[in-house]
Design a protein around this motif. Structure first.
Motif, PDB file in Angstrom:
ATOM      1  N   ALA A  88       0.854  -1.174   0.078  1.00 43.80           N
ATOM      2  CA  ALA A  88       0.114   0.014   0.052  1.00 43.80           C
ATOM      3  C   ALA A  88       0.856   1.342  -0.101  1.00 43.80           C
ATOM      4  O   ALA A  88       0.639   2.210  -0.552  1.00 43.80           O
ATOM      5  CB  ALA A  88      -0.872   0.001   0.953  1.00 43.80           C
ATOM      6  N   ASN A  89       2.097   1.243   0.557  1.00 39.83           N
ATOM      7  CA  ASN A  89       2.811   2.249   0.429  1.00 39.83           C
ATOM      8  C   ASN A  89       4.243   2.079  -0.023  1.00 39.83           C
ATOM      9  O   ASN A  89       5.372   2.365   0.467  1.00 39.83           O
ATOM     10  CB  ASN A  89       3.273   2.665   2.013  1.00 39.83           C
ATOM     11  N   ARG A  90       4.353   1.537  -1.176  1.00 38.27           N
ATOM     12  CA  ARG A  90       5.444   0.851  -1.893  1.00 38.27           C
ATOM     13  C   ARG A  90       6.548   2.249  -2.207  1.00 38.27           C
ATOM     14  O   ARG A  90       7.534   2.072  -1.965  1.00 38.27           O
ATOM     15  CB  ARG A  90       5.067   0.360  -3.079  1.00 38.27           C
ATOM     16  N   ARG A  91       5.951   3.270  -2.567  1.00 44.54           N
ATOM     17  CA  ARG A  91       6.704   4.396  -2.861  1.00 44.54           C
ATOM     18  C   ARG A  91       7.557   5.005  -1.739  1.00 44.54           C
ATOM     19  O   ARG A  91       8.838   5.233  -1.692  1.00 44.54           O
ATOM     20  CB  ARG A  91       5.880   5.696  -3.602  1.00 44.54           C
ATOM     21  N   GLU A  92       6.618   5.105  -0.549  1.00 47.80           N
ATOM     22  CA  GLU A  92       7.182   5.430   0.754  1.00 47.80           C
ATOM     23  C   GLU A  92       8.345   4.652   1.252  1.00 47.80           C
ATOM     24  O   GLU A  92       9.503   5.151   1.480  1.00 47.80           O
ATOM     25  CB  GLU A  92       6.296   5.627   1.786  1.00 47.80           C
ATOM     26  N   HIS A  93       8.253   3.344   0.983  1.00 49.14           N
ATOM     27  CA  HIS A  93       9.374   2.451   1.383  1.00 49.14           C
ATOM     28  C   HIS A  93      10.469   2.652   0.355  1.00 49.14           C
ATOM     29  O   HIS A  93      11.729   2.455   1.013  1.00 49.14           O
ATOM     30  CB  HIS A  93       8.727   1.038   1.545  1.00 49.14           C
ATOM     31  N   GLN A  94      10.265   3.037  -0.855  1.00 49.39           N
ATOM     32  CA  GLN A  94      11.464   3.121  -1.839  1.00 49.39           C
ATOM     33  C   GLN A  94      12.294   4.460  -1.288  1.00 49.39           C
ATOM     34  O   GLN A  94      13.551   4.096  -1.380  1.00 49.39           O
ATOM     35  CB  GLN A  94      10.912   3.279  -3.132  1.00 49.39           C
ATOM     36  N   ILE A  95      11.668   5.293  -1.067  1.00 56.98           N
ATOM     37  CA  ILE A  95      12.078   6.536  -0.637  1.00 56.98           C
ATOM     38  C   ILE A  95      13.183   6.314   0.534  1.00 56.98           C
ATOM     39  O   ILE A  95      14.048   6.895   0.771  1.00 56.98           O
ATOM     40  CB  ILE A  95      11.224   7.726  -0.650  1.00 56.98           C
ATOM     41  N   LEU A  96      12.435   5.672   1.551  1.00 55.63           N
ATOM     42  CA  LEU A  96      13.179   5.453   3.042  1.00 55.63           C
ATOM     43  C   LEU A  96      14.130   4.514   2.544  1.00 55.63           C
ATOM     44  O   LEU A  96      15.057   3.958   3.719  1.00 55.63           O
ATOM     45  CB  LEU A  96      12.201   4.840   3.838  1.00 55.63           C
ATOM     46  N   GLY A  97      14.520   3.924   1.444  1.00 57.10           N
ATOM     47  CA  GLY A  97      15.702   3.033   1.197  1.00 57.10           C
ATOM     48  C   GLY A  97      15.473   1.454   1.377  1.00 57.10           C
ATOM     49  O   GLY A  97      16.395   0.550   1.667  1.00 57.10           O
ATOM     50  N   PHE A  98      14.019   1.067   1.514  1.00 55.64           N
ATOM     51  CA  PHE A  98      13.400  -0.252   1.650  1.00 55.64           C
ATOM     52  C   PHE A  98      14.131  -1.229   0.460  1.00 55.64           C
ATOM     53  O   PHE A  98      13.973  -0.761  -0.389  1.00 55.64           O
ATOM     54  CB  PHE A  98      12.048  -0.389   2.246  1.00 55.64           C
ATOM     55  N   ASP A  99      14.617  -2.202   0.847  1.00 55.65           N
ATOM     56  CA  ASP A  99      15.038  -3.217  -0.306  1.00 55.65           C
ATOM     57  C   ASP A  99      13.612  -3.642  -0.981  1.00 55.65           C
ATOM     58  O   ASP A  99      13.130  -4.683  -0.471  1.00 55.65           O
ATOM     59  CB  ASP A  99      16.042  -4.219   0.075  1.00 55.65           C
ATOM     60  N   ILE A 100      13.284  -3.243  -1.982  1.00 57.90           N
ATOM     61  CA  ILE A 100      12.093  -3.374  -2.661  1.00 57.90           C
ATOM     62  C   ILE A 100      12.354  -4.881  -3.020  1.00 57.90           C
ATOM     63  O   ILE A 100      11.090  -5.644  -3.558  1.00 57.90           O
ATOM     64  CB  ILE A 100      11.608  -2.616  -4.034  1.00 57.90           C
ATOM     65  N   ALA A 101      13.220  -5.420  -3.285  1.00 58.89           N
ATOM     66  CA  ALA A 101      13.363  -6.998  -3.981  1.00 58.89           C
ATOM     67  C   ALA A 101      13.100  -7.851  -2.816  1.00 58.89           C
ATOM     68  O   ALA A 101      12.464  -9.043  -3.260  1.00 58.89           O
ATOM     69  CB  ALA A 101      14.944  -7.415  -4.053  1.00 58.89           C
ATOM     70  N   LEU A 102      12.672  -7.341  -1.614  1.00 59.22           N
ATOM     71  CA  LEU A 102      12.031  -8.282  -0.586  1.00 59.22           C
ATOM     72  C   LEU A 102      10.547  -8.615  -0.790  1.00 59.22           C
ATOM     73  O   LEU A 102      10.017  -9.347  -0.288  1.00 59.22           O
ATOM     74  CB  LEU A 102      12.226  -7.814   0.858  1.00 59.22           C
ATOM     75  N   LEU A 103      10.173  -7.772  -1.793  1.00 61.38           N
ATOM     76  CA  LEU A 103       8.698  -7.697  -2.007  1.00 61.38           C
ATOM     77  C   LEU A 103       8.224  -8.689  -2.847  1.00 61.38           C
ATOM     78  O   LEU A 103       7.296  -8.805  -3.356  1.00 61.38           O
ATOM     79  CB  LEU A 103       8.125  -6.493  -2.275  1.00 61.38           C
ATOM     80  N   GLU A 104       9.297  -9.485  -3.608  1.00 60.37           N
ATOM     81  CA  GLU A 104       9.143 -10.345  -4.772  1.00 60.37           C
ATOM     82  C   GLU A 104       8.074 -11.332  -4.174  1.00 60.37           C
ATOM     83  O   GLU A 104       8.502 -12.000  -2.908  1.00 60.37           O
ATOM     84  CB  GLU A 104      10.308 -10.801  -5.387  1.00 60.37           C
ATOM     85  N   PRO A 105       7.145 -12.024  -5.001  1.00 55.32           N
ATOM     86  CA  PRO A 105       6.297 -12.899  -4.386  1.00 55.32           C
ATOM     87  C   PRO A 105       7.163 -14.095  -4.166  1.00 55.32           C
ATOM     88  O   PRO A 105       8.211 -14.575  -4.996  1.00 55.32           O
ATOM     89  CB  PRO A 105       5.544 -13.622  -5.613  1.00 55.32           C
ATOM     90  N   MET A 106       6.877 -14.889  -3.228  1.00 54.36           N
ATOM     91  CA  MET A 106       7.784 -15.923  -2.729  1.00 54.36           C
ATOM     92  C   MET A 106       6.847 -17.321  -2.686  1.00 54.36           C
ATOM     93  O   MET A 106       5.524 -17.263  -2.377  1.00 54.36           O
ATOM     94  CB  MET A 106       8.099 -15.919  -1.459  1.00 54.36           C
ATOM     95  N   GLN A 107       7.303 -18.482  -3.167  1.00 59.73           N
ATOM     96  CA  GLN A 107       6.574 -19.566  -3.182  1.00 59.73           C
ATOM     97  C   GLN A 107       6.412 -20.241  -1.919  1.00 59.73           C
ATOM     98  O   GLN A 107       7.329 -20.063  -0.987  1.00 59.73           O
ATOM     99  CB  GLN A 107       7.064 -20.519  -4.122  1.00 59.73           C
ATOM    100  N   MET A 108       5.363 -21.013  -1.432  1.00 63.16           N
ATOM    101  CA  MET A 108       5.362 -21.712  -0.156  1.00 63.16           C
ATOM    102  C   MET A 108       6.506 -22.624  -0.022  1.00 63.16           C
ATOM    103  O   MET A 108       6.581 -23.470  -1.098  1.00 63.16           O
ATOM    104  CB  MET A 108       4.058 -22.077   0.023  1.00 63.16           C
ATOM    105  N   PRO A 109       7.058 -22.645   0.993  1.00 67.14           N
ATOM    106  CA  PRO A 109       8.071 -23.497   0.950  1.00 67.14           C
ATOM    107  C   PRO A 109       7.619 -24.926   1.407  1.00 67.14           C
ATOM    108  O   PRO A 109       6.656 -25.397   1.629  1.00 67.14           O
ATOM    109  CB  PRO A 109       8.931 -23.203   2.696  1.00 67.14           C
ATOM    110  N   LYS A 110       8.637 -25.870   0.373  1.00 65.14           N
ATOM    111  CA  LYS A 110       8.147 -27.289   0.147  1.00 65.14           C
ATOM    112  C   LYS A 110       8.888 -28.010   1.286  1.00 65.14           C
ATOM    113  O   LYS A 110      10.001 -27.629   1.693  1.00 65.14           O
ATOM    114  CB  LYS A 110       8.575 -27.901  -0.991  1.00 65.14           C
TER     115      LYS A 110
END
Length: 160
Positions: A88-110
């Protein structure tokens, strides 16, 4: 008073057999043939108990593997929740320096596949699964920390 050894044995076997198979097991009466049948049931009970005791270490190892998998799935669920809050606040997190790569969808662990049905193989798989769970938990903490931080900043801005 005289105590019949066969009657004592009969009572003991009935107690063990009913304790193992339940009250619904057919005991029969106190006769030679019923006593022979009860001895056979008692031998079957003893074999099942021995088999269960022998399998206990392997069952414990399987349980540890499943516990590590549950840890990984719980962390994965936390990641999903944190990613939704951050989205919901993706742009704000980018500005604050949050690593947006952590938002990549992740498969459920097998669950890690076990090559052999041995305690050692399960222990190896448990170690691998625990390492995977730890990595997912670290990622979940990072994401949820960032999501919590943005919520705190947003509420403090609106309060002033």
């Amino acid at each position: 008073m005289y105590q019949n050894p066969e009657r004592t044995e009969y009572d003991a076997i009935v107690s063990r057999v009913r304790g193992h198979f339940g009250q619904s097991v057919d005991i029969g009466g106190y006769s030679h043939n019923d006593l022979l049948r009860l001895r056979k049931l008692d031998a079957q009970r003893a074999a099942e108990v021995a088999k269960s005791k022998a399998a206990q270490p392997l069952n414990d190892a399987m349980g540890q593997l499943n516990a590590a998998h549950r840890r990984a799935v719980a962390a994965w669920q936390q990641i999903e929740a944190g990613q939704k809050r951050i989205a919901a606040n993706r742009r704000e997190h980018q500005i604050l320096g949050f690593d947006i790569a952590l938002l990549e969808p992740m498969q459920m662990p097998k669950l890690v596949e076990v090559t052999e049905r041995t305690i050692e193989a399960h222990d190896e798989a448990t170690t691998e699964m625990a390492q995977m769970a730890a990595a997912i938990e670290i990622k979940a903490r990072k994401i949820n920390s960032a999501a919590s931080g943005s919520t705190i900043r947003r509420t403090s801005r609106t309060a002033h």
